[in-house]
Scaffold this active site. Sequence first.
Site, short mmCIF file in Angstrom:
data_model
loop_
_atom_site.label_atom_id
_atom_site.label_comp_id
_atom_site.label_asym_id
_atom_site.label_seq_id
_atom_site.Cartn_x
_atom_site.Cartn_y
_atom_site.Cartn_z
N ASP A 247 1.00 -1.27 0.00
CA ASP A 247 -0.17 -0.06 0.00
C ASP A 247 0.78 1.17 -0.30
OD1 ASP A 247 -2.32 -1.29 -0.19
OD2 ASP A 247 -2.77 -1.31 2.11
N GLU B 240 -5.66 -2.93 5.70
CA GLU B 240 -6.37 -4.08 5.41
C GLU B 240 -7.83 -3.56 4.85
OE1 GLU B 240 -6.89 -6.81 3.74
OE2 GLU B 240 -5.47 -7.45 5.34
#
Length: 198
Positions: A89, A105
Amino acid sequence: MKIIKIKFLLKKGPFSASSEFENILDEITKAISAVTHPEGSGQFILNPTKKGSGVLPIKKNFIRSLIGSDWRPEHRMSIASRIKPGPIDAVKKLSDGRYFSVEWETGNISSSHRALNKMAVGLLDGVLAGGILVLPSRDMYQYLTDRVGNFAEIEPYFPVWKNLRIQEGVLAVIEIEHDALSTDVPTIKKGTDGRALR
């Protein structure tokens, strides 16, 4: 948004005690605290509709905050191992040329396992100096996209990563939660990722 706890699975070597790591942890915790809903409210307030809110817009606000501190989004590691993990990410390049990674997440519990394993491989290969996975609490989870990974569900597996044989590195999981609940705020729009609503 508030942080419930920071659980260190690994915290070894000089980097883990360095001011560089302290600055990185500070940037991550500030980026989490900066996530608000509704926008501009100064808090993260969830509508208490079961499985009602998406998670991708929450992650995007977090990543946007990190970019302001020179983090690189959607970075793919170059590693020696045969497996080629998907992009992380966000990463930040360190003074020694390695990276620190963070994953927020948005998938199910299998995605949480993959995220920690991806960071573990990066630590073993020496590409990463550390990594952090950000997960909702069990209480927050019930108001988000169905079956999104959460802290309580991954916690029983922590011994796997605690026993990783490395001399230096950081691996941690941050448990996050809403500041308040209110039926007066809208649910967070769900994005689409393939067939999944997130």
